[in-house]
Write a protein that holds these residues in place. Structure first.
Motif, PDB file in Angstrom:
ATOM      1  N   UNK A 250       0.837  -1.203   0.000  1.00 16.95           N
ATOM      2  CA  UNK A 250       0.000   0.000   0.000  1.00 16.95           C
ATOM      3  C   UNK A 250       0.871   1.252   0.000  1.00 16.95           C
ATOM      4  N   UNK A 251       0.459   2.242  -0.796  1.00 16.61           N
ATOM      5  CA  UNK A 251       1.070   3.567  -0.795  1.00 16.61           C
ATOM      6  C   UNK A 251      -0.005   4.581  -0.403  1.00 16.61           C
ATOM      7  N   UNK A 252       0.264   5.380   0.616  1.00 15.19           N
ATOM      8  CA  UNK A 252      -0.681   6.412   1.038  1.00 15.19           C
ATOM      9  C   UNK A 252       0.054   7.741   1.152  1.00 15.19           C
ATOM     10  N   UNK A 253      -0.438   8.745   0.436  1.00 14.47           N
ATOM     11  CA  UNK A 253       0.184  10.062   0.456  1.00 14.47           C
ATOM     12  C   UNK A 253      -0.235  10.836   1.705  1.00 14.47           C
ATOM     13  N   UNK A 262       4.565   3.989   2.893  1.00 17.39           N
ATOM     14  CA  UNK A 262       4.601   2.759   2.103  1.00 17.39           C
ATOM     15  C   UNK A 262       4.550   1.558   3.043  1.00 17.39           C
ATOM     16  N   UNK A 263       3.452   0.816   2.980  1.00 17.84           N
ATOM     17  CA  UNK A 263       3.305  -0.373   3.818  1.00 17.84           C
ATOM     18  C   UNK A 263       3.894  -1.575   3.103  1.00 17.84           C
ATOM     19  N   UNK A 264       4.841  -2.239   3.769  1.00 14.82           N
ATOM     20  CA  UNK A 264       5.469  -3.431   3.201  1.00 14.82           C
ATOM     21  C   UNK A 264       5.267  -4.604   4.136  1.00 14.82           C
ATOM     22  N   UNK A 265       5.197  -5.799   3.558  1.00 10.19           N
ATOM     23  CA  UNK A 265       5.030  -7.026   4.342  1.00 10.19           C
ATOM     24  C   UNK A 265       6.220  -7.944   4.079  1.00 10.19           C
ATOM     25  N   UNK A 266       6.857  -8.351   5.164  1.00 14.32           N
ATOM     26  CA  UNK A 266       7.997  -9.256   5.057  1.00 14.32           C
ATOM     27  C   UNK A 266       7.529 -10.702   4.890  1.00 14.32           C
ATOM     28  N   UNK A 268       7.901 -13.156   6.809  1.00 19.75           N
ATOM     29  CA  UNK A 268       7.358 -13.729   8.045  1.00 19.75           C
ATOM     30  C   UNK A 268       5.991 -13.165   8.415  1.00 19.75           C
ATOM     31  N   UNK A 269       5.446 -12.287   7.549  1.00 17.73           N
ATOM     32  CA  UNK A 269       4.120 -11.727   7.777  1.00 17.73           C
ATOM     33  C   UNK A 269       4.118 -10.394   8.500  1.00 17.73           C
ATOM     34  N   UNK A 270       5.230  -9.994   9.054  1.00 17.34           N
ATOM     35  CA  UNK A 270       5.295  -8.720   9.768  1.00 17.34           C
ATOM     36  C   UNK A 270       5.250  -7.550   8.787  1.00 17.34           C
ATOM     37  N   UNK A 271       4.725  -6.425   9.259  1.00 20.79           N
ATOM     38  CA  UNK A 271       4.562  -5.248   8.423  1.00 20.79           C
ATOM     39  C   UNK A 271       5.423  -4.095   8.917  1.00 20.79           C
ATOM     40  N   UNK A 272       5.710  -3.176   8.013  1.00 20.40           N
ATOM     41  CA  UNK A 272       6.439  -1.958   8.352  1.00 20.40           C
ATOM     42  C   UNK A 272       5.964  -0.860   7.418  1.00 20.40           C
ATOM     43  N   UNK A 273       5.965   0.364   7.909  1.00 17.01           N
ATOM     44  CA  UNK A 273       5.639   1.518   7.081  1.00 17.01           C
ATOM     45  C   UNK A 273       6.924   2.308   6.846  1.00 17.01           C
ATOM     46  N   UNK A 274       7.290   2.450   5.556  1.00 15.00           N
ATOM     47  CA  UNK A 274       8.478   3.198   5.150  1.00 15.00           C
ATOM     48  C   UNK A 274       8.027   4.565   4.665  1.00 15.00           C
ATOM     49  N   UNK A 275       8.701   5.621   5.113  1.00 14.55           N
ATOM     50  CA  UNK A 275       8.382   6.970   4.679  1.00 14.55           C
ATOM     51  C   UNK A 275       9.323   7.363   3.533  1.00 14.55           C
ATOM     52  N   UNK A 276       8.748   7.811   2.434  1.00 13.29           N
ATOM     53  CA  UNK A 276       9.562   8.149   1.261  1.00 13.29           C
ATOM     54  C   UNK A 276       9.046   9.427   0.627  1.00 13.29           C
ATOM     55  N   UNK A 277       9.971  10.245   0.125  1.00 14.71           N
ATOM     56  CA  UNK A 277       9.591  11.467  -0.577  1.00 14.71           C
ATOM     57  C   UNK A 277       9.054  11.192  -1.965  1.00 14.71           C
ATOM     58  N   UNK A 278       9.529  10.120  -2.570  1.00 11.81           N
ATOM     59  CA  UNK A 278       9.101   9.782  -3.928  1.00 11.81           C
ATOM     60  C   UNK A 278       9.124   8.268  -4.090  1.00 11.81           C
ATOM     61  N   UNK A 279       8.305   7.789  -5.033  1.00 11.49           N
ATOM     62  CA  UNK A 279       8.232   6.358  -5.326  1.00 11.49           C
ATOM     63  C   UNK A 279       8.394   6.154  -6.828  1.00 11.49           C
TER      64      UNK A 279
END
Length: 650
Positions: A250-253, A262-266, A268-279
């Motif tokens: 998922x990408x949410x502005x 940017x929501x990413x799933x590893x 092992x099922x765990x999630x993380x939200x990465x903050x990025x200026x551009x994609x």
């Protein structure tokens, strides 16, 4: 996870610095001159010697590879050329000190191709052939350095993603690639079916900044393509900046922060939200496989496979195998497995135009590899010739001649000549099989859908007694095999679906939410993607969808060029944002609408608008959402930088 420039730029896959003069007169060098491609040897000789008179001597004998009667260069001229080149390569001081003039290089291009090379092509050719590589952005004095902490997230470590990594590192950006697989390569890591390969010539289907002298075949096999991309990742030290086994969901502005969450799933099922200026989205359109819509498909009790998810542990020896589809993947798979199976039934859903490979048996000899490794300029001039005849030299084939009969199976005199060339391949292969001629001859124009390249084994495979080409439609799949629409039942042990990808659904399962909660899915649906210049959409700032709507080079080879161009364009956009000390950019709605109108206006003039043109380039309403309707040189020029009047800076 920012990468330092000095830690990133490594040795390119062809170590061109190893090409030194004078060379030793060795058997390997003499063999290279015997096996070398004559036009490339001529260009190399003139480049090194400045002997322009040789162009005048050869010019009357040079023709396009599509010309008839075919080219015949006198043997004594070629022998003389080899002797002259040997002298220049091995004699101290015989080669010119410095490079040749633009005027001479331009003339060499025109003579070597036996057709005029217009001035407008020269900047692209210098860039893509590797004669004049651009200065890395970090070393350009006219450019403001990328601000610290400005992060660019790249989705996918395939061809486009790796190019983005190399160029973002050169530009000094903080960057990271998120890759769902355990390794780089994208489609060339995922696709492992027997015979998997590339229709684009090897020496062009590679990065202009990473020329490769080590191809085993003139059209790369899948393993070679994967090895090349893996080597690029290693040589440019990209791996520390790649998260493997991680899926972007998922990408949410964030309107207030002007950042993408940017929501990413590893794995092992765990999630993380990465903050990025551009994609930069480089996940590509050919990794979402498509199963055929046939009743009972799930009921089959034998082994069911899709070419995109091939199980390499499956043994096909002596098996009764059915292959649904006769497109590019099937044309590679069928000859690769025919010698092992007991019976092979090919179920043709639609015909395809098939062209013979000009490379013959397709193997690059050791002499040619030696020339590419050690003879200065040989590799670049070979790439030049391959590029020209695989790229915009084919563009006239896809232009509709308004005076040409609309009900014709071609769209112009040029296109008709290419059709006759393809028909000649059918006639030659199936001279004694009128039934196969009828089954395999399309009734639509050449280039209106993807062409199949026949390296020799494909068409002849249908002449084998245990290979059966079925043209009757499939009624249903049963636990034991297939039932055709004429009532025949065919029992199978293995059913292979070579049915391609869901290309129209360019977002895949990705959720993208822009300004004010605007969903890109609402804009595109599942089959109608639209973007400004194939990459950007109003309301989704700093989001670059590469290999996007109407950016595919469907008249020619060149996805590598498109990937490089789009990466360059994205970075030029970000450089502009940062130079203006802004946070983001997006195309204006009027610019977006004007671009759609421009594409639609041009598309009417193209082969894909022919009444018989049906392919995966079109959605269910017959709108071509995929093809770039102009030349590659036009795409390259557009990608030099943004048209600033078309954008809003945030």
């Amino acid at each position: 996870m920012a990468a330092k420039y000095a830690d990133v730029v490594g040795t390119a896959p062809a170590d061109l610095s190893a090409r030194k003069l004078p060379m030793d007169d060795t058997p390997e060098l003499r063999q290279a001159l015997v096996e070398g491609e004559p036009h490339t040897l001529l260009m190399t000789y003139v480049h090194l010697s400045g002997d322009e008179a040789m162009l005048d001597i050869f010019a009357p004998h040079l023709k396009s590879p599509y010309a008839y009667p075919p080219e015949q260069i006198p043997a004594d001229l070629i022998e003389d050329l080899r002797a002259r080149l040997l002298h220049v390569l091995t004699t101290p001081g015989a080669a010119m000190d410095g490079d040749i003039s633009e005027t001479l290089m331009h003339r060499m291009m025109t003579v070597g191709l036996a057709e005029e090379v217009e001035d407008e092509f020269l900047p692209l050719l210098y860039d893509q052939i590797g004669f004049r590589p651009e200065l890395p952005r970090r070393e350009r004095k006219d450019r403001k350095p990328a601000p610290a902490g400005f992060k660019v997230l790249v989705i996918g470590a395939g061809m486009t993603g790796l190019a983005a990594g190399v160029k973002l590192a050169e530009a000094g950006y903080d960057w990271e690639i998120v890759e769902k697989n355990e390794e780089v390569g994208g489609t060339w890591w995922e696709n492992r079916y027997p015979g998997v390969g590339v229709d684009t010539p090897s020496h062009f289907y590679s990065f202009s900044f990473a020329l490769n002298s080590e191809w085993h075949n003139y059209h790369p096999q899948g393993t070679d393509m994967f090895a090349y991309l893996k080597r690029v990742a290693d040589d440019y030290r990209l791996r520390p900046n790649i998260r493997f086994n991680t899926l972007v969901e998922k990408l949410v502005w964030d309107d207030d922060a002007a950042l993408w969450n940017v929501t990413v799933r590893r794995k092992d099922g765990s999630e993380e939200v990465i903050r990025a200026n551009a994609v930069i989205n480089g996940h590509g359109p050919v990794n979402r496989l498509k199963w055929p819509s046939i009743a009972g498909l799930d009921s089959f009790e034998g082994v069911r496979l899709h070419t995109a998810t091939w199980d390499t542990s499956i043994d096909l020896s002596g098996k009764r195998v059915g292959v649904i589809g006769t497109g590019a993947s099937a044309a590679q798979l069928i000859p690769a497995i025919a010698g092992d199976v007991g019976e092979l039934h090919v179920f043709q859903r639609s015909r395809h135009w098939v062209m013979p490979s000009p490379a013959g048996d397709d193997e690059v000899t050791e002499g040619v590899k030696f020339a590419m490794r050690h003879i200065p300029h040989y590799l670049e001039w070979f790439r030049f010739r391959i590029y020209w005849y695989a790229a915009d030299g084919l563009y006239p084939n896809v232009l509709l001649d308004p005076e040409w009969p609309e009900d014709s199976p071609s769209v112009s005199a040029v296109n008709e000549a290419m059709r006759q060339f393809a028909i000649g391949h059918i006639e030659k292969t199936f001279a004694n099989r009128p039934d196969l001629k009828e089954k395999l001859t399309p009734d639509f124009p050449v280039f209106s859908k993807r062409i199949i390249l026949d390296r020799g084994p494909y068409f002849p495979t249908y002449l084998e007694p245990h290979v059966h080409l079925e043209q009757t439609g499939i009624e249903k799949v049963t636990p034991k095999g297939l039932v055709l629409k004429d009532g025949r039942e065919i029992e199978l042990d293995v059913l292979v679906c070579a049915t391609g990808f869901d290309v129209a659904n360019m977002m895949g399962d990705l959720e993208i939410v822009g300004i004010g909660g605007k969903h890109l899915r609402s804009e595109w649906g599942t089959e109608d993607p639209r973007a400004y210049f194939g990459m950007l959409v109003p309301g989704f700032p700093n989001y670059f969808h590469t290999v996007g709507p109407n950016s595919a080079p469907n008249h020619a080879a060149g996805q590598n060029l498109i990937s490089e161009c789009q990466v360059n364009y994205a970075i030029e956009c970000l450089d502009w944002v940062n130079a203006e000390e802004k946070k983001a950019l997006q195309p204006t709605k009027p610019a977006f609408d004007a671009w759609q109108k421009k594409v639609e206006t041009q598309m009417v003039k193209m082969i894909w608008s022919h009444p018989r043109a049906y392919s995966y380039y079109n959605n269910s309403k017959k709108r071509n959402f995929l093809s770039w309707p102009w030349r590659l040189v036009d795409f390259w020029n557009e990608c030099r930088g943004p048209r600033k009047g078309d954008f809003e800076l945030l």
